[in-house]
Scaffold this active site. Structure first.
Site, PDB file in Angstrom:
ATOM      1  N   ASP A  33       0.847  -1.189   0.000  1.00 28.20           N
ATOM      2  CA  ASP A  33       0.000   0.000   0.000  1.00 28.20           C
ATOM      3  C   ASP A  33       0.888   1.247   0.000  1.00 28.20           C
ATOM      4  O   ASP A  33       1.865   1.334   0.739  1.00 28.20           O
ATOM      5  CB  ASP A  33      -0.907  -0.010   1.239  1.00 28.20           C
ATOM      6  CG  ASP A  33      -2.049   0.990   1.132  1.00 28.20           C
ATOM      7  OD1 ASP A  33      -3.211   0.556   1.048  1.00 28.20           O
ATOM      8  OD2 ASP A  33      -1.768   2.211   1.127  1.00 28.20           O
ATOM      9  N   ASN A  89     -12.727  -2.867   2.822  1.00 30.89           N
ATOM     10  CA  ASN A  89     -13.610  -1.710   2.907  1.00 30.89           C
ATOM     11  C   ASN A  89     -14.582  -1.778   1.730  1.00 30.89           C
ATOM     12  O   ASN A  89     -14.155  -1.890   0.577  1.00 30.89           O
ATOM     13  CB  ASN A  89     -12.793  -0.416   2.861  1.00 30.89           C
ATOM     14  CG  ASN A  89     -11.889  -0.266   4.066  1.00 30.89           C
ATOM     15  OD1 ASN A  89     -12.244  -0.688   5.175  1.00 30.89           O
ATOM     16  ND2 ASN A  89     -10.722   0.308   3.872  1.00 30.89           N
ATOM     17  N   GLY A  95     -15.708   3.099   3.829  1.00 29.10           N
ATOM     18  CA  GLY A  95     -14.447   3.818   3.668  1.00 29.10           C
ATOM     19  C   GLY A  95     -13.672   3.440   2.422  1.00 29.10           C
ATOM     20  O   GLY A  95     -12.479   3.718   2.317  1.00 29.10           O
ATOM     21  N   GLN A  96     -14.349   2.790   1.457  1.00 31.15           N
ATOM     22  CA  GLN A  96     -13.653   2.404   0.233  1.00 31.15           C
ATOM     23  C   GLN A  96     -13.358   3.646  -0.609  1.00 31.15           C
ATOM     24  O   GLN A  96     -14.242   4.490  -0.822  1.00 31.15           O
ATOM     25  CB  GLN A  96     -14.505   1.421  -0.569  1.00 31.15           C
ATOM     26  CG  GLN A  96     -13.777   0.861  -1.788  1.00 31.15           C
ATOM     27  CD  GLN A  96     -14.546  -0.265  -2.473  1.00 31.15           C
ATOM     28  OE1 GLN A  96     -15.657  -0.613  -2.072  1.00 31.15           O
ATOM     29  NE2 GLN A  96     -13.956  -0.827  -3.504  1.00 31.15           N
ATOM     30  N   HIS A 102     -10.261  -4.940  -3.133  1.00 38.89           N
ATOM     31  CA  HIS A 102      -8.924  -5.184  -2.591  1.00 38.89           C
ATOM     32  C   HIS A 102      -9.040  -5.610  -1.139  1.00 38.89           C
ATOM     33  O   HIS A 102      -9.909  -5.146  -0.407  1.00 38.89           O
ATOM     34  CB  HIS A 102      -8.019  -3.953  -2.726  1.00 38.89           C
ATOM     35  CG  HIS A 102      -8.629  -2.678  -2.245  1.00 38.89           C
ATOM     36  ND1 HIS A 102      -9.544  -1.965  -2.981  1.00 38.89           N
ATOM     37  CD2 HIS A 102      -8.456  -1.986  -1.089  1.00 38.89           C
ATOM     38  CE1 HIS A 102      -9.902  -0.888  -2.310  1.00 38.89           C
ATOM     39  NE2 HIS A 102      -9.268  -0.876  -1.144  1.00 38.89           N
ATOM     40  N   HIS A 104      -6.992  -5.660   2.350  1.00 39.44           N
ATOM     41  CA  HIS A 104      -5.834  -5.119   3.071  1.00 39.44           C
ATOM     42  C   HIS A 104      -5.269  -6.207   3.992  1.00 39.44           C
ATOM     43  O   HIS A 104      -6.021  -6.852   4.739  1.00 39.44           O
ATOM     44  CB  HIS A 104      -6.243  -3.954   3.972  1.00 39.44           C
ATOM     45  CG  HIS A 104      -6.777  -2.747   3.255  1.00 39.44           C
ATOM     46  ND1 HIS A 104      -6.023  -1.621   3.029  1.00 39.44           N
ATOM     47  CD2 HIS A 104      -8.002  -2.478   2.747  1.00 39.44           C
ATOM     48  CE1 HIS A 104      -6.756  -0.702   2.410  1.00 39.44           C
ATOM     49  NE2 HIS A 104      -7.968  -1.200   2.233  1.00 39.44           N
TER      50      HIS A 104
HETATM   51  P1  DGP Z   1      -9.619   1.685   0.512  1.00 39.22           P
HETATM   52  O1  DGP Z   1      -9.844   2.822   1.429  1.00 39.22           O
HETATM   53  O2  DGP Z   1      -9.985   0.345   1.152  1.00 39.22           O
HETATM   54  O3  DGP Z   1     -10.285   1.871  -0.838  1.00 39.22           O
HETATM   55  O4  DGP Z   1      -8.058   1.622   0.286  1.00 39.22           O
HETATM   56  C1  DGP Z   1      -7.385   1.986  -0.871  1.00 39.22           C
HETATM   57  C2  DGP Z   1      -5.923   1.848  -0.570  1.00 39.22           C
HETATM   58  O5  DGP Z   1      -5.216   1.943  -1.802  1.00 39.22           O
HETATM   59  C3  DGP Z   1      -5.355   2.926   0.335  1.00 39.22           C
HETATM   60  O6  DGP Z   1      -4.899   2.331   1.542  1.00 39.22           O
HETATM   61  C4  DGP Z   1      -4.218   3.541  -0.450  1.00 39.22           C
HETATM   62  C5  DGP Z   1      -3.992   2.565  -1.574  1.00 39.22           C
HETATM   63  N1  DGP Z   1      -3.606   3.166  -2.824  1.00 39.22           N
HETATM   64  C6  DGP Z   1      -4.285   4.123  -3.499  1.00 39.22           C
HETATM   65  N2  DGP Z   1      -3.650   4.441  -4.635  1.00 39.22           N
HETATM   66  C7  DGP Z   1      -2.537   3.650  -4.680  1.00 39.22           C
HETATM   67  C8  DGP Z   1      -1.475   3.512  -5.614  1.00 39.22           C
HETATM   68  O7  DGP Z   1      -1.396   4.175  -6.650  1.00 39.22           O
HETATM   69  N3  DGP Z   1      -0.517   2.595  -5.322  1.00 39.22           N
HETATM   70  C9  DGP Z   1      -0.552   1.836  -4.190  1.00 39.22           C
HETATM   71  N4  DGP Z   1       0.444   0.962  -3.999  1.00 39.22           N
HETATM   72  N5  DGP Z   1      -1.549   1.930  -3.286  1.00 39.22           N
HETATM   73  C10 DGP Z   1      -2.524   2.833  -3.530  1.00 39.22           C
END
Ligand code: DGP
Length: 116
Positions: A33, A89, A95-96, A102, A104
């Site tokens: 992340d 999420n 909180g998505q 995805h 976590h």
């Molecule tokens: P959510 O809130 O569950 O939709 O989490 C989305 C997650 O995705 C957040 O923790 C940050 C991560 N994220 C967003 N954009 C990018 C990216 O471009 N690269 C990576 N590695 N992670 C990302």
């Protein structure tokens, strides 16, 4: 972000933008992340662009099982032998922020409960 547009995760799958990829197979990809909330914070995604868990269908039965087994595999691979948290999420109240399903994986420190 609209649920129907392509997301940044599609670009990561296609290697159009960089990511720190830790695992890949025909169905799934796992990468770190970009905004880690714990010492280990990895996302496991399907290559198929399911927007969110509540959009999954009965035909995704095997894919969802595969994603959870991928979580287990990746957690072992990165040495989370003391345990870890698995979070999905779903939608606005969940909180998505990225509308590509995805999972976590959070670990590397004790995690409080309940979440906010
Ligand atoms: P959510 O809130 O569950 O939709 O989490 C989305 C997650 O995705 C957040 O923790 C940050 C991560 N994220 C967003 N954009 C990018 C990216 O471009 N690269 C990576 N590695 N992670 C990302």
């Amino acid at each position: 972000m609209s649920e129907n547009t392509e997301t940044i995760f599609s670009k990561i799958i296609r290697r159009e933008i960089p990511a720190n990829i830790v695992y890949e197979d025909d169905l799934a990809l796992a990468f770190k992340d970009v905004n880690p909330q714990a010492p280990v914070h990895i996302l496991v995604i399907p290559k198929k662009p399911v927007a969110k868990l509540s959009d999954a269908e009965s035909g995704d039965h095997a894919l969802l099982g595969h994603l959870l087994l991928t979580v287990k595999r990746v957690a072992e691979q990165v040495g989370l032998e003391n345990g870890y948290r698995v979070v999905i999420n779903n939608g606005n109240d969940g909180g998505q922020t990225v509308y590509h399903l995805h999972i976590h994986i959070l670990g590397g420190r004790p995690l409080a409960w309940p979440p906010g």
